[in-house]
Enzyme design. Structure first.
Site, PDB file in Angstrom:
ATOM      1  N   TYR A  13       0.804  -1.594  -0.058  1.00 54.79           N
ATOM      2  CA  TYR A  13      -0.143   0.140  -0.171  1.00 54.79           C
ATOM      3  C   TYR A  13       0.525   0.885  -0.137  1.00 54.79           C
ATOM      4  CZ  TYR A  13      -3.934  -3.026   1.122  1.00 54.79           C
ATOM      5  OH  TYR A  13      -4.609  -4.062   1.174  1.00 54.79           O
TER       6      TYR A  13
ATOM      7  N   HIS B  99      -4.333   6.282  -0.746  1.00 55.39           N
ATOM      8  CA  HIS B  99      -5.369   6.415   0.380  1.00 55.39           C
ATOM      9  C   HIS B  99      -4.305   6.204   1.229  1.00 55.39           C
ATOM     10  CE1 HIS B  99      -9.084   5.853   1.813  1.00 55.39           C
ATOM     11  NE2 HIS B  99     -10.135   4.171   2.417  1.00 55.39           N
TER      12      HIS B  99
ATOM     13  N   ASN C 260     -14.032   6.018   4.826  1.00 58.01           N
ATOM     14  CA  ASN C 260     -14.042   4.673   5.647  1.00 58.01           C
ATOM     15  C   ASN C 260     -13.540   4.909   7.065  1.00 58.01           C
ATOM     16  OD1 ASN C 260     -16.124   3.265   3.750  1.00 58.01           O
ATOM     17  ND2 ASN C 260     -14.814   2.139   2.833  1.00 58.01           N
TER      18      ASN C 260
END
Length: 207
Positions: free
Chosen positions: A35, A40, A133
């Site tokens: 990631y 994000h 989220n």
């Protein structure tokens, strides 16, 4: 003598960086090499910028996060990167808040925003999750929406039918990554003003 009296006595002997935190600065993202550098993880990138500016290492494992104590803007801060994955960010922040008795309004959250172009930031005193989220988790776990935040632009989807999850988990091209790197000093400066209670000044200066 309470545990905090002992803690603060030791802290005063070892310097301000060991004192009880008054603020939390949390950058949101997903842990793991896969990631790194994704949209994000803009919040994690901001924490890396804070590490460089304040010569700290956010590497101690505590509260389901990587953390470090730092003096920022004259305030004792807990700088943290939740390791819970984005959707459970509130679990880590809630643990730190509860342990140090830090009120929600003293929690500064830094995260990615697809409504802003790369290189743009927005400061807000509070607000809804807006579909993010990580913010949904914090609002649910930590008691409400009344926490200040720094939004870092990562750009909108290239087309309406593009899957949102695929977009935010994709990496920046070279040009957008440079824009993100260039805006990080502003993110650090905004965080410093915010822990000093100068949110309006931060908004006027950087929004």
């Amino acid at each position: 003598m309470s545990i905090w009296d002992v803690f603060n006595r030791i802290s005063s002997e070892n310097g301000a960086k060991g004192a009880k935190p008054e603020y939390i600065i949390a950058g949101l993202g997903n842990p793991g090499i896969q990631y790194e550098g994704t949209r994000h993880n803009a919040g994690f990138m901001a924490i890396s910028a804070l590490e460089k500016k304040y010569d700290i290492s956010v590497s101690s494992h505590k509260f389901k996060a990587l953390v470090a104590n730092a003096v920022i803007g004259g305030k004792n801060c807990l700088v943290m990167k939740p390791e819970t994955y984005m959707n459970l960010s509130g679990d880590a922040i809630d643990q730190a808040m509860s342990f140090y008795k830090i009120p929600l309004e003293n929690v500064i959250v830094i995260f990615d925003d697809i409504s802003l172009e790369p290189g743009q930031i927005r400061i807000r005193r509070k607000g809804s999750a807006g579909g993010h989220n990580g913010l949904k988790s914090i609002i649910a776990q930590c008691g409400g929406e009344d926490f200040p935040r720094i939004k870092i632009g990562v750009g909108k989807k290239p087309r309406p039918d593009y899957d949102l999850a695929d977009w935010v988990l994709s990496r920046f091209n070279d040009d957008d990554r440079k824009k993100l790197e260039d805006v990080m000093p502003k993110v650090c400066a905004a965080a410093e003003l915010m822990v000093q209670g100068e949110i309006s000044e931060a908004m006027n200066k950087f929004n």
